[in-house]
Scaffold this motif. Sequence first.
Motif, PDB file in Angstrom:
ATOM      1  N   TYR A  87       0.841  -1.198   0.000  1.00 62.05           N
ATOM      2  CA  TYR A  87       0.000   0.000   0.000  1.00 62.05           C
ATOM      3  C   TYR A  87       0.879   1.253   0.000  1.00 62.05           C
ATOM      4  N   TRP A  88       1.922   1.253   0.823  1.00 63.83           N
ATOM      5  CA  TRP A  88       2.815   2.410   0.922  1.00 63.83           C
ATOM      6  C   TRP A  88       3.459   2.714  -0.435  1.00 63.83           C
ATOM      7  N   MET A  89       3.996   1.670  -1.086  1.00 65.65           N
ATOM      8  CA  MET A  89       4.675   1.881  -2.370  1.00 65.65           C
ATOM      9  C   MET A  89       3.706   2.396  -3.436  1.00 65.65           C
ATOM     10  N   ALA A  90       2.497   1.832  -3.505  1.00 62.95           N
ATOM     11  CA  ALA A  90       1.510   2.286  -4.492  1.00 62.95           C
ATOM     12  C   ALA A  90       1.166   3.765  -4.267  1.00 62.95           C
ATOM     13  N   LEU A  91       1.008   4.166  -3.007  1.00 62.89           N
ATOM     14  CA  LEU A  91       0.696   5.563  -2.707  1.00 62.89           C
ATOM     15  C   LEU A  91       1.863   6.484  -3.041  1.00 62.89           C
ATOM     16  N   GLN A  92       3.084   5.993  -2.878  1.00 60.60           N
ATOM     17  CA  GLN A  92       4.255   6.779  -3.271  1.00 60.60           C
ATOM     18  C   GLN A  92       4.290   6.960  -4.782  1.00 60.60           C
ATOM     19  N   LEU A  93       4.042   5.881  -5.517  1.00 58.23           N
ATOM     20  CA  LEU A  93       4.107   5.928  -6.972  1.00 58.23           C
ATOM     21  C   LEU A  93       3.008   6.794  -7.589  1.00 58.23           C
ATOM     22  N   VAL A  94       1.848   6.844  -6.952  1.00 60.78           N
ATOM     23  CA  VAL A  94       0.737   7.611  -7.524  1.00 60.78           C
ATOM     24  C   VAL A  94       0.867   9.109  -7.235  1.00 60.78           C
ATOM     25  N   GLY A  95       1.749   9.489  -6.320  1.00 65.98           N
ATOM     26  CA  GLY A  95       1.903  10.924  -6.081  1.00 65.98           C
ATOM     27  C   GLY A  95       2.535  11.299  -4.761  1.00 65.98           C
ATOM     28  N   GLY A  96       3.271  10.380  -4.143  1.00 60.71           N
ATOM     29  CA  GLY A  96       3.965  10.701  -2.904  1.00 60.71           C
ATOM     30  C   GLY A  96       3.058  10.893  -1.705  1.00 60.71           C
TER      31      GLY A  96
END
Length: 108
Positions: A87-96
């Motif tokens: 979840y953390w990585m996906a949220l980082q990739l979508v816009g930090g």
Amino acid sequence: MATATVHIENVGGFFGTARCFRLDPPRRFDGIEREYVTICVQPRIGQQAAEVRLYPALESGASATPQLLRRVGSFTVDDPLDLEGCYWMALQLVGGYQATTPEPQDEQ
């Protein structure tokens, strides 16, 4: 700071484990500002790698689009799966976005 608050802990109807987040500020997908995204972590199937898929979502956690097309924030991952890390990585990739938990509501 861009934040993503857990909106629905476990969204049904997806293959794998899915969680819906409320984004602040909203993220633009296909020219439309979306306040919610659902991130689904799908397990490995045979030779197909485990995958994290991010979808623009409605307030209910359901996909905001008629087709489940992977969006920015989606990626494949090796086993074993670390759900919180996915979840953390996906949220980082979508816009930090930084993940937060909702504040407890006072009962009256």
